[in-house]
Design a protein around this motif. Structure first.
Motif, PDB file in Angstrom:
ATOM      1  N   PHE A  94       0.851  -1.574  -0.037  1.00  0.00           N
ATOM      2  CA  PHE A  94       0.238  -0.648   0.037  1.00  0.00           C
ATOM      3  C   PHE A  94       0.825   1.288   0.350  1.00  0.00           C
ATOM      4  N   PRO A  95       1.856   1.520  -0.924  1.00  0.00           N
ATOM      5  CA  PRO A  95       2.535   2.961  -0.860  1.00  0.00           C
ATOM      6  C   PRO A  95       0.783   4.157  -0.854  1.00  0.00           C
ATOM      7  N   HIS A  96       1.393   5.118  -1.477  1.00  0.00           N
ATOM      8  CA  HIS A  96       0.879   6.359  -1.424  1.00  0.00           C
ATOM      9  C   HIS A  96       0.192   5.634  -2.595  1.00  0.00           C
ATOM     10  N   THR A  97       0.332   5.625  -3.611  1.00  0.00           N
ATOM     11  CA  THR A  97      -0.785   5.835  -5.483  1.00  0.00           C
ATOM     12  C   THR A  97      -1.955   4.684  -4.653  1.00  0.00           C
ATOM     13  N   LEU A 120      -1.165   4.934 -14.698  1.00  0.00           N
ATOM     14  CA  LEU A 120      -2.661   3.489 -15.435  1.00  0.00           C
ATOM     15  C   LEU A 120      -2.970   3.193 -14.371  1.00  0.00           C
ATOM     16  N   ILE A 121      -2.697   3.330 -12.649  1.00  0.00           N
ATOM     17  CA  ILE A 121      -2.777   2.231 -12.122  1.00  0.00           C
ATOM     18  C   ILE A 121      -4.078   3.717 -11.141  1.00  0.00           C
ATOM     19  N   ILE A 122      -3.539   4.551 -10.935  1.00  0.00           N
ATOM     20  CA  ILE A 122      -5.223   5.131 -10.811  1.00  0.00           C
ATOM     21  C   ILE A 122      -6.602   4.861 -11.508  1.00  0.00           C
ATOM     22  N   ALA A 123      -6.060   5.113 -12.763  1.00  0.00           N
ATOM     23  CA  ALA A 123      -6.841   5.225 -14.394  1.00  0.00           C
ATOM     24  C   ALA A 123      -8.080   3.643 -13.458  1.00  0.00           C
ATOM     25  N   VAL A 124      -7.063   2.680 -13.994  1.00  0.00           N
ATOM     26  CA  VAL A 124      -7.687   1.018 -13.730  1.00  0.00           C
ATOM     27  C   VAL A 124      -8.288   0.957 -12.486  1.00  0.00           C
ATOM     28  N   ASN A 179       0.510  -2.243  -9.542  1.00  0.00           N
ATOM     29  CA  ASN A 179       1.864  -1.791  -8.916  1.00  0.00           C
ATOM     30  C   ASN A 179       3.073  -2.461  -8.786  1.00  0.00           C
ATOM     31  N   LEU A 180       2.244  -3.256  -8.661  1.00  0.00           N
ATOM     32  CA  LEU A 180       4.008  -5.127  -7.968  1.00  0.00           C
ATOM     33  C   LEU A 180       4.028  -5.083  -9.248  1.00  0.00           C
ATOM     34  N   ARG A 238       8.353   0.268  -9.644  1.00  0.00           N
ATOM     35  CA  ARG A 238       7.633   0.288  -8.470  1.00  0.00           C
ATOM     36  C   ARG A 238       9.364   0.082  -7.136  1.00  0.00           C
ATOM     37  N   GLU A 239      10.340  -0.528  -8.046  1.00  0.00           N
ATOM     38  CA  GLU A 239      11.882   0.020  -6.479  1.00  0.00           C
ATOM     39  C   GLU A 239      11.427   1.250  -6.124  1.00  0.00           C
ATOM     40  N   LYS A 240      11.614   1.998  -7.207  1.00  0.00           N
ATOM     41  CA  LYS A 240      11.916   3.294  -7.232  1.00  0.00           C
ATOM     42  C   LYS A 240      10.424   4.153  -6.196  1.00  0.00           C
ATOM     43  N   GLU A 241       9.421   3.858  -6.739  1.00  0.00           N
ATOM     44  CA  GLU A 241       8.028   4.333  -5.918  1.00  0.00           C
ATOM     45  C   GLU A 241       8.758   4.216  -4.443  1.00  0.00           C
TER      46      GLU A 241
END
Length: 457
Positions: free
Chosen positions: A130-133, A375-379, A420-421, A426-429
């Motif tokens: 559960f990162p910020h996004t 993409l993560i948010i929209a989908v 996200n996975l 992902r690592e950078k975020e």
């Protein structure tokens, strides 16, 4: 940072605490009693059994609310967290009840709670999903999923003969305008008690119009003691499996709700805090099952109340738990609150639920603008809204698929976590997320039970 009138550990004066605690009770009571009423109606239970389910739910919710707010050893997140019977368990409970009765529901609830209790040991790992996004998506979906509930209440109740009657909408609008006006122009305690003031004003209007039904008060018993195990318990394997799946979904939803609560109270919620909160949910559900009630979970609607009023004191909400406990012991007290028409609650709750949505929108606005995050948010929001707006999409799917993805909140959270996975970057975020809020250190903290044992050694 949200501007809070009372911080998490503040103790308002007693009269103020009582008023604000009653406000949280008003926000939660309808949801708490709705689940046992639905179960009783669908399974055609006798009236005395339905009353017993309601009383057990109120008492159990009250006790676990106090524990979540105050803490008890490794239990309790120690935030203003209101507990109540969760709608995420209704589908499983009805399926079990049709075949195995109330005894099967309670036995499956008790056995299935092990999933949530064991799952609490892995919350540091789950927190990393559960990162910020992802958190922003979950909080937004909580708001989007709750608003239709408030709209149905404001219209008079889903399926009601007078649904969307202009009178209903007018009363709900009056309550909404009152709450907004008091929040905007009131000062101090007046602003903090905006929901109580709005509900009281709406109640007086309904009283003058003859729209208040005092039947529940006349039928309610003055005093009732809990009767643990009065239905007995059975442990059907199919029921335990169905409830276990529901508990796994509840872990996802509770995680999102607790993180939304952390945002509303300006508190960093890491792995250790989630351990305490989810463990409280799991142990609480087991205890409520012993009392004879359905499972409990963290209520999202009270997160909106914290955001709206700026009252984040856990001691205020602990008193709410005491009120819920008294309502279970003295059913007549709860019945008085039940006389508040749904249209009045709908007008107030529309504001509270919209505050959760606004908090989610603010979190989405703070997400780094990139193709990946877009993409993560929209989908994930699209998928979550799809099952919320058109639940019949899953009508022909296997029962387990319907159980997992039947909620827009769980669907949005799962899709966002998976994307996200899977998507590159992902690592950078994750590194940026850890450096921004320091939660990686918290997530590495051991489970409170293990930590206590380690200190003992």
């Amino acid at each position: 940072m949200n501007k809070l009138l009372y911080q998490v550990d503040d103790r308002p004066p007693l009269p103020t605490t009582i008023l604000l605690a009653a406000q949280h009770m008003l926000a939660a009571l309808g949801g708490i009693i709705a689940v046992p009423l639905v179960i009783g109606a669908v399974l055609k239970l006798p009236a005395d059994q339905v009353v017993a389910l309601v009383n057990a739910s109120l008492m159990g919710s009250g006790v676990i609310t106090i524990i979540q707010c105050k803490g008890l050893g490794p239990l309790g997140i120690r935030l203003p967290c209101v507990m109540g019977t969760g709608f995420s368990f209704v589908g499983a409970a009805l399926a079990i009840g049709h075949e195995h009765g109330v005894a099967g529901i309670l036995g499956s609830t008790l056995a299935g709670s092990v999933i949530m209790i064991v799952g609490s040991f892995f919350m540091p790992q789950i927190r990393k999903l559960f990162p910020h996004t992802v958190t922003a998506v979950v909080v937004t979906m909580i708001g989007l999923s709750l608003i239709p509930v408030a709209v149905d209440w404001a219209a008079g109740g889903k399926g009601a003969a007078d649904y969307a009657d202009p009178v209903n909408l007018g009363i709900a609008l009056f309550v909404l305008v009152t709450v907004v006006g008091v929040v905007q122009f009131g000062k101090g305690i007046v602003s903090a008690a905006a929901v109580v003031i709005g509900v009281a004003a709406g109640y007086l209007v309904c009283l003058a119009m003859g729209l208040v039904d005092f039947g529940p008060v006349q039928k309610a018993a003055t005093f009732a003691l809990p009767q643990p195990l009065q239905y007995g318990m059975t442990f059907p394997p199919s029921g335990i499996f169905a409830m276990g799946v529901a508990y796994m979904v509840a872990i996802v939803e509770t995680t999102g709700t607790l993180m939304a609560l952390g945002s509303a109270t300006n508190t960093k919620v890491g792995g250790r805090q989630l351990c305490r909160g989810v463990l409280g949910d799991g142990v609480g559900s087991a205890c409520v099952a012993m009392l004879g009630g359905p499972p409990v979970s963290t209520f999202a609607q009270n997160v909106g109340l914290v955001s709206l009023t700026g009252v984040a004191s856990r001691h205020v909400v602990a008193l709410t738990g005491a009120f819920l406990l008294l309502a279970g012991l003295f059913p007549v007290l709860g019945a008085i609150v039940v006389t508040i028409p749904q249209v009045v609650l709908g007008g107030a709750c529309l504001m509270m639920f919209a505050m959760i949505l606004a908090a989610g929108a603010q979190m989405l606005a703070s997400v780094e603008h990139s193709k990946r995050n877009g993409l993560i948010i929209a989908v994930s929001l699209g998928c979550g809204l799809a099952v919320s707006a058109r639940p019949e999409l899953l009508a022909r799917m296997p029962a387990i698929v319907h159980e997992i993805f039947g909620s827009g909140i769980s669907t949005g959270a799962i899709v966002a976590s998976v994307l996200n996975l899977m998507l590159p970057g992902r690592e950078k975020e994750a590194l940026e997320d850890e450096s921004n809020d320091g939660e990686a250190v918290q997530a590495a903290t051991p489970h409170p039970v293990l930590e206590k044992k380690a200190r003992a050694v």
